[in-house]
Design a protein around this motif. Structure first.
Motif, PDB file in Angstrom:
ATOM      1  N   GLN A 166      30.851  90.162  73.739  1.00  0.00           N
ATOM      2  CA  GLN A 166      32.033  89.640  74.439  1.00  0.00           C
ATOM      3  C   GLN A 166      32.511  88.349  73.781  1.00  0.00           C
ATOM      4  OE1 GLN A 166      30.106  89.643  78.301  1.00  0.00           O
ATOM      5  NE2 GLN A 166      31.680  91.060  79.058  1.00  0.00           N
ATOM      6  N   HIS A 167      31.572  87.540  73.347  1.00  0.00           N
ATOM      7  CA  HIS A 167      31.939  86.282  72.695  1.00  0.00           C
ATOM      8  C   HIS A 167      32.613  86.535  71.345  1.00  0.00           C
ATOM      9  CE1 HIS A 167      30.209  84.075  75.859  1.00  0.00           C
ATOM     10  NE2 HIS A 167      29.830  83.015  75.180  1.00  0.00           N
ATOM     11  N   ILE A 168      32.165  87.554  70.632  1.00  0.00           N
ATOM     12  CA  ILE A 168      32.798  87.887  69.351  1.00  0.00           C
ATOM     13  C   ILE A 168      34.254  88.275  69.587  1.00  0.00           C
ATOM     14  CG2 ILE A 168      32.818  89.556  67.444  1.00  0.00           C
ATOM     15  CD1 ILE A 168      29.697  89.590  67.708  1.00  0.00           C
ATOM     16  N   ALA A 169      34.484  89.133  70.576  1.00  0.00           N
ATOM     17  CA  ALA A 169      35.858  89.541  70.895  1.00  0.00           C
ATOM     18  C   ALA A 169      36.695  88.330  71.308  1.00  0.00           C
ATOM     19  CB  ALA A 169      35.853  90.591  72.003  1.00  0.00           C
ATOM     20  N   LEU A 170      36.117  87.453  72.133  1.00  0.00           N
ATOM     21  CA  LEU A 170      36.830  86.254  72.562  1.00  0.00           C
ATOM     22  C   LEU A 170      37.136  85.348  71.370  1.00  0.00           C
ATOM     23  CD1 LEU A 170      37.954  84.394  74.768  1.00  0.00           C
ATOM     24  CD2 LEU A 170      35.647  83.454  75.019  1.00  0.00           C
ATOM     25  N   PHE A 171      36.171  85.205  70.462  1.00  0.00           N
ATOM     26  CA  PHE A 171      36.408  84.366  69.288  1.00  0.00           C
ATOM     27  C   PHE A 171      37.616  84.868  68.502  1.00  0.00           C
ATOM     28  CE2 PHE A 171      36.194  83.786  64.743  1.00  0.00           C
ATOM     29  CZ  PHE A 171      36.283  82.410  64.679  1.00  0.00           C
ATOM     30  N   PHE A 172      37.685  86.168  68.239  1.00  0.00           N
ATOM     31  CA  PHE A 172      38.800  86.682  67.444  1.00  0.00           C
ATOM     32  C   PHE A 172      40.129  86.552  68.178  1.00  0.00           C
ATOM     33  CE2 PHE A 172      35.418  88.478  64.843  1.00  0.00           C
ATOM     34  CZ  PHE A 172      35.853  88.022  63.605  1.00  0.00           C
ATOM     35  N   ASP A 173      40.109  86.649  69.496  1.00  0.00           N
ATOM     36  CA  ASP A 173      41.333  86.377  70.254  1.00  0.00           C
ATOM     37  C   ASP A 173      41.754  84.921  70.056  1.00  0.00           C
ATOM     38  OD1 ASP A 173      41.401  88.977  71.189  1.00  0.00           O
ATOM     39  OD2 ASP A 173      40.527  88.488  73.145  1.00  0.00           O
ATOM     40  N   CYS A 174      40.795  84.015  70.136  1.00  0.00           N
ATOM     41  CA  CYS A 174      41.086  82.588  69.919  1.00  0.00           C
ATOM     42  C   CYS A 174      41.532  82.341  68.478  1.00  0.00           C
ATOM     43  CB  CYS A 174      39.862  81.733  70.235  1.00  0.00           C
ATOM     44  SG  CYS A 174      39.454  81.653  71.980  1.00  0.00           S
ATOM     45  N   PHE A 175      40.832  82.930  67.522  1.00  0.00           N
ATOM     46  CA  PHE A 175      41.128  82.774  66.095  1.00  0.00           C
ATOM     47  C   PHE A 175      42.592  83.132  65.819  1.00  0.00           C
ATOM     48  CE2 PHE A 175      41.051  84.499  61.704  1.00  0.00           C
ATOM     49  CZ  PHE A 175      40.482  83.432  61.038  1.00  0.00           C
ATOM     50  N   HIS A 176      43.016  84.287  66.307  1.00  0.00           N
ATOM     51  CA  HIS A 176      44.397  84.716  66.090  1.00  0.00           C
ATOM     52  C   HIS A 176      45.375  83.822  66.863  1.00  0.00           C
ATOM     53  CE1 HIS A 176      43.217  88.079  63.694  1.00  0.00           C
ATOM     54  NE2 HIS A 176      42.431  88.526  64.649  1.00  0.00           N
ATOM     55  N   GLY A 177      44.981  83.407  68.049  1.00  0.00           N
ATOM     56  CA  GLY A 177      45.827  82.498  68.824  1.00  0.00           C
ATOM     57  C   GLY A 177      45.994  81.157  68.140  1.00  0.00           C
ATOM     58  N   TRP A 178      44.909  80.623  67.587  1.00  0.00           N
ATOM     59  CA  TRP A 178      45.002  79.353  66.856  1.00  0.00           C
ATOM     60  C   TRP A 178      45.932  79.501  65.658  1.00  0.00           C
ATOM     61  CZ3 TRP A 178      39.021  79.242  66.825  1.00  0.00           C
ATOM     62  CH2 TRP A 178      38.538  78.736  68.053  1.00  0.00           C
ATOM     63  N   GLN A 179      45.776  80.605  64.937  1.00  0.00           N
ATOM     64  CA  GLN A 179      46.616  80.850  63.766  1.00  0.00           C
ATOM     65  C   GLN A 179      48.091  80.911  64.168  1.00  0.00           C
ATOM     66  OE1 GLN A 179      45.584  84.399  61.525  1.00  0.00           O
ATOM     67  NE2 GLN A 179      47.692  84.654  60.877  1.00  0.00           N
ATOM     68  N   ILE A 180      48.406  81.694  65.171  1.00  0.00           N
ATOM     69  CA  ILE A 180      49.799  81.838  65.620  1.00  0.00           C
ATOM     70  C   ILE A 180      50.338  80.495  66.130  1.00  0.00           C
ATOM     71  CG2 ILE A 180      51.276  82.893  67.382  1.00  0.00           C
ATOM     72  CD1 ILE A 180      49.460  85.435  67.044  1.00  0.00           C
ATOM     73  N   SER A 181      49.555  79.791  66.936  1.00  0.00           N
ATOM     74  CA  SER A 181      50.007  78.511  67.483  1.00  0.00           C
ATOM     75  C   SER A 181      50.269  77.492  66.375  1.00  0.00           C
ATOM     76  CB  SER A 181      48.972  77.954  68.466  1.00  0.00           C
ATOM     77  OG  SER A 181      48.863  78.806  69.579  1.00  0.00           O
ATOM     78  N   TYR A 182      49.396  77.448  65.389  1.00  0.00           N
ATOM     79  CA  TYR A 182      49.559  76.508  64.278  1.00  0.00           C
ATOM     80  C   TYR A 182      50.825  76.828  63.489  1.00  0.00           C
ATOM     81  CZ  TYR A 182      48.459  73.576  60.281  1.00  0.00           C
ATOM     82  OH  TYR A 182      48.524  72.622  59.302  1.00  0.00           O
ATOM     83  N   ILE A 183      51.028  78.095  63.177  1.00  0.00           N
ATOM     84  CA  ILE A 183      52.197  78.507  62.397  1.00  0.00           C
ATOM     85  C   ILE A 183      53.478  78.292  63.191  1.00  0.00           C
ATOM     86  CG2 ILE A 183      53.364  80.501  61.335  1.00  0.00           C
ATOM     87  CD1 ILE A 183      50.906  79.364  59.741  1.00  0.00           C
ATOM     88  N   MET A 184      53.478  78.685  64.448  1.00  0.00           N
ATOM     89  CA  MET A 184      54.695  78.572  65.265  1.00  0.00           C
ATOM     90  C   MET A 184      55.068  77.114  65.547  1.00  0.00           C
ATOM     91  SD  MET A 184      55.621  81.637  65.386  1.00  0.00           S
ATOM     92  CE  MET A 184      56.988  81.573  66.500  1.00  0.00           C
ATOM     93  N   SER A 185      54.085  76.214  65.479  1.00  0.00           N
ATOM     94  CA  SER A 185      54.380  74.793  65.701  1.00  0.00           C
ATOM     95  C   SER A 185      54.657  74.064  64.384  1.00  0.00           C
ATOM     96  CB  SER A 185      53.215  74.123  66.434  1.00  0.00           C
ATOM     97  OG  SER A 185      52.092  74.015  65.573  1.00  0.00           O
ATOM     98  N   ASP A 186      54.818  74.821  63.305  1.00  0.00           N
ATOM     99  CA  ASP A 186      55.028  74.245  61.969  1.00  0.00           C
ATOM    100  C   ASP A 186      53.936  73.248  61.582  1.00  0.00           C
ATOM    101  OD1 ASP A 186      57.272  75.683  61.096  1.00  0.00           O
ATOM    102  OD2 ASP A 186      58.616  74.363  62.200  1.00  0.00           O
ATOM    103  N   GLY A 187      52.707  73.583  61.944  1.00  0.00           N
ATOM    104  CA  GLY A 187      51.571  72.765  61.551  1.00  0.00           C
ATOM    105  C   GLY A 187      51.273  71.607  62.474  1.00  0.00           C
ATOM    106  N   ASN A 188      51.899  71.568  63.639  1.00  0.00           N
ATOM    107  CA  ASN A 188      51.689  70.459  64.575  1.00  0.00           C
ATOM    108  C   ASN A 188      50.850  70.858  65.776  1.00  0.00           C
ATOM    109  OD1 ASN A 188      53.270  68.499  63.153  1.00  0.00           O
ATOM    110  ND2 ASN A 188      55.071  69.632  63.793  1.00  0.00           N
ATOM    111  N   TYR A 189      49.901  71.711  65.566  1.00  0.00           N
ATOM    112  CA  TYR A 189      49.029  72.173  66.643  1.00  0.00           C
ATOM    113  C   TYR A 189      47.659  71.511  66.479  1.00  0.00           C
ATOM    114  CZ  TYR A 189      46.569  75.440  69.707  1.00  0.00           C
ATOM    115  OH  TYR A 189      45.832  75.991  70.725  1.00  0.00           O
ATOM    116  N   PRO A 190      47.069  71.021  67.554  1.00  0.00           N
ATOM    117  CA  PRO A 190      45.810  70.257  67.449  1.00  0.00           C
ATOM    118  C   PRO A 190      44.579  71.156  67.250  1.00  0.00           C
ATOM    119  CG  PRO A 190      46.446  70.454  69.743  1.00  0.00           C
ATOM    120  CD  PRO A 190      47.559  71.093  68.934  1.00  0.00           C
ATOM    121  N   LEU A 191      44.439  71.702  66.044  1.00  0.00           N
ATOM    122  CA  LEU A 191      43.334  72.622  65.781  1.00  0.00           C
ATOM    123  C   LEU A 191      41.965  71.987  66.039  1.00  0.00           C
ATOM    124  CD1 LEU A 191      44.532  74.472  62.567  1.00  0.00           C
ATOM    125  CD2 LEU A 191      44.167  75.466  64.826  1.00  0.00           C
TER     126      LEU A 191
END
Length: 191
Positions: free
Chosen positions: A153-178
């Motif tokens: 379950q944690h692996i699945a959650l990690f990949f959901d977070c991983f993709h969310g971090w990627q999308i959030s970072y890109i959509m904020s033009d690099g202004n997301y607090p990774l």
């Protein structure tokens, strides 16, 4: 001893590189679908027909960009396991952040085609051949090295977070607090 490339071979390599760099810029800025071969030809200064001497289609250019970018994945997988799995996990997350910053246009392209279901087959091919390295690293970390209950379950959650971090970072033009998000995620795992 390696043979020296002729002037024409060097020029062909430069033209191919120019096409790829220009395509990445245009795909990341205008989107893959909206970018045309004519746009790429105009920006590279080549005749439209000349592009077809290098690539059969826009899809082949995209596929080449994805294949050429696979080395980015290996930048954030630790070359060797350390004694402390949390250090390896942090190495991975910090490398991911560095890759996002250093290769923003590439990751913008990846994000765009990942969320557009018209390119599912291209994304699946890319992930099947290269994304598995990340999956194996994370699976090994969660299943064998970190003391985590319900690792699947944690692996699945990690990949959901991983993709969310990627999308959030890109959509904020690099202004997301990774870093803040990474620290919070790790603190939750350690509880």
């Amino acid at each position: 001893m390696a043979e020296k490339k002729t002037y024409n071979e060097q020029r062909r390599d430069r033209s191919r590189t120019d096409i790829l760099e220009t395509s990445l810029e245009l795909f990341a800025t205008h989107g893959f679908k909206s970018t045309t071969i004519s746009m790429i030809a105009k920006e590279t200064g080549l005749a439209k027909g000349s592009l077809y001497h290098y690539f059969e289609s826009k899809e082949e250019i995209l596929s080449t960009l994805l294949k050429d970018g696979t080395s980015l994945i290996f930048e954030f997988i630790p070359p060797e396991e350390s004694e402390n799995p949390w250090n390896d996990f942090r190495f991975f997350l910090d490398g991911f952040e560095k890759s996002l910053k250093d290769n923003f246009k590439y990751w913008r392209l990846i994000t765009q085609i990942t969320i557009d279901n018209r390119y599912t087959s291209i994304v699946r091919e890319y992930m099947a051949s290269h994304g598995m390295e990340i999956y194996h690293f994370i699976s090994n970390l969660y299943l064998n090295r970190l003391s985590i209950t319900t690792p699947e379950q944690h692996i699945a959650l990690f990949f959901d977070c991983f993709h969310g971090w990627q999308i959030s970072y890109i959509m904020s033009d690099g202004n997301y607090p990774l870093q803040t998000q990474f620290d919070f995620y790790i603190s939750l795992l350690k509880k």
